[in-house]
Design a protein around this motif. Structure first.
Motif, short mmCIF file in Angstrom:
data_model
loop_
_atom_site.label_atom_id
_atom_site.label_comp_id
_atom_site.label_asym_id
_atom_site.label_seq_id
_atom_site.Cartn_x
_atom_site.Cartn_y
_atom_site.Cartn_z
N SER A 154 81.59 -18.77 127.35
CA SER A 154 80.56 -17.87 126.85
C SER A 154 80.08 -17.02 128.01
CB SER A 154 79.39 -18.65 126.24
OG SER A 154 78.76 -19.47 127.21
N TYR A 155 79.61 -15.83 127.72
CA TYR A 155 79.18 -14.93 128.79
C TYR A 155 78.13 -13.97 128.28
CZ TYR A 155 81.86 -11.03 126.82
OH TYR A 155 82.33 -10.03 125.99
N ASP A 156 77.42 -13.35 129.19
CA ASP A 156 76.45 -12.32 128.85
C ASP A 156 77.09 -10.95 128.97
OD1 ASP A 156 74.30 -14.03 128.34
OD2 ASP A 156 73.68 -14.07 130.44
N ASN A 157 76.94 -10.12 127.95
CA ASN A 157 77.41 -8.75 128.05
C ASN A 157 76.69 -8.06 129.20
OD1 ASN A 157 79.30 -8.35 125.77
ND2 ASN A 157 77.52 -8.91 124.53
N ARG A 158 77.29 -7.03 129.75
CA ARG A 158 76.73 -6.34 130.91
C ARG A 158 75.26 -5.96 130.69
NH1 ARG A 158 79.40 -1.33 132.85
NH2 ARG A 158 81.31 -2.57 132.75
N GLY A 159 74.46 -6.16 131.74
CA GLY A 159 73.06 -5.80 131.70
C GLY A 159 72.16 -6.78 131.00
N ILE A 160 72.73 -7.82 130.39
CA ILE A 160 71.98 -8.79 129.60
C ILE A 160 72.01 -10.14 130.30
CG2 ILE A 160 71.87 -10.02 127.40
CD1 ILE A 160 71.12 -7.14 127.07
N GLY A 161 70.90 -10.86 130.27
CA GLY A 161 70.87 -12.21 130.81
C GLY A 161 71.25 -12.26 132.28
N TYR A 162 72.32 -12.99 132.58
CA TYR A 162 72.75 -13.18 133.96
C TYR A 162 73.70 -12.09 134.45
CZ TYR A 162 70.83 -17.93 133.60
OH TYR A 162 70.00 -19.01 133.44
N VAL A 206 83.78 -7.68 137.19
CA VAL A 206 84.55 -7.05 136.12
C VAL A 206 84.06 -5.61 135.92
CG1 VAL A 206 85.15 -7.12 133.68
CG2 VAL A 206 84.91 -9.25 134.95
N ASN A 207 84.94 -4.66 136.06
CA ASN A 207 84.61 -3.26 135.74
C ASN A 207 83.33 -2.76 136.40
OD1 ASN A 207 86.91 -3.12 134.11
ND2 ASN A 207 85.79 -3.67 132.25
N GLY A 208 83.13 -3.13 137.65
CA GLY A 208 81.99 -2.63 138.41
C GLY A 208 80.69 -3.37 138.21
N VAL A 209 80.70 -4.48 137.44
CA VAL A 209 79.50 -5.29 137.25
C VAL A 209 79.85 -6.76 137.49
CG1 VAL A 209 78.45 -3.68 135.62
CG2 VAL A 209 79.89 -5.55 134.76
#
Length: 250
Positions: free
Chosen positions: A93-101, A48-51
């Motif tokens: 549920s998901y991790d925002n970019r750069g966080i967690g997984y 998604v969006n480069g990540v």
């Protein structure tokens, strides 16, 4: 399940069910299992969006997207809350970019960018529209999602929400974010989240554009996003209800 969690769950299910979704809460949602774990669902990934965004799914039914707050990961959601929601909904549920997984790139963060990530995750999962629940910073992301990607948002639930971090009522939150933004001991992604919140232009002027039926939740003792902010948001939204919990904090 503690009483506060039960009440919040009931309110969430009520607003979700109010126009054709499943009932108030299922028989299964009243029971607590002893073997449910947020780790019971494997982490999956979506570009998604480069990540790469790491996410988990629970249950089946109408999709419900959970957006975590500042510095939090998807594994920090209340497990009983997620389990009960999953009785009737496809909970994502998901991790925002750069966080967690979730991975990161060199792009500066913004609340609008993170809202685009949330909408992009739904696109990646081929979900045309979902109910959206955001808490704290996640509520800011959810607002931007409802404004900039309205076609993706059905019902909207905002917990401990603010329309800006730069108003007098949120001075404690702003001070916390300023401290985090310059703290070299913190994870770089957390510092970037803090910076994004500080640079956020807010949603106050655009709140009337949100057409989703909305439920706002806040505690009387929320020192970071006090009830007065929730009331201001509710007054600006075309379709909004709010609940203030006595003695509850952020």
């Amino acid at each position: 399940m503690n009483f506060k969690t039960f009440i919040i769950l009931s309110l969430v299910l009520t607003v979700l069910a109010s126009s054709g979704c499943s009932g108030f809460y299922s028989e299964g949602a009243q029971k607590e299992s002893t073997d449910f774990s947020l780790n019971s669902s494997p982490v999956k990934y979506a570009s998604v969006n480069g990540v790469e965004l790491g996410y988990r799914e629970f249950g089946s039914g109408e999709p419900l997207l959970l957006i975590m707050g500042f510095g939090g990961t998807m594994d920090m959601w209340n497990a009983t809350f997620v389990e009960c929601l999953a009785q009737d909904y496809r909970v994502i549920s998901y991790d925002n970019r750069g966080i967690g997984y979730s991975s990161d790139n060199e792009e500066p963060y913004s609340t609008e960018l993170m809202a685009g990530d949330a909408a992009g995750l739904l696109d990646a999962l081929e979900i045309p529209q979902a109910h959206v629940l955001g808490t704290s910073m996640g509520a800011s992301i959810a607002q931007e999602m409802a404004i900039n990607h309205p076609e993706k948002v059905d019902k909207l639930i905002l917990s401990s929400a603010a329309y800006s971090v730069s108003v007098p009522e949120t001075f404690l939150l702003e001070n916390l974010l300023r401290s985090c933004a310059v703290n070299s001991d913190l994870d770089p992604a957390v510092r970037k989240q803090a910076d994004a919140n500080l640079k956020w232009n807010g949603t106050y002027e655009h709140l009337p554009e949100i057409r989703s039926k909305t439920l706002l939740l806040v505690g009387t003792d929320d020192e970071f996003t006090p009830p007065s902010i929730t009331l201001e948001i509710a007054e600006k939204l075309p379709e909004a209800d709010y609940i203030v919990f006595e003695g509850a904090k952020h």
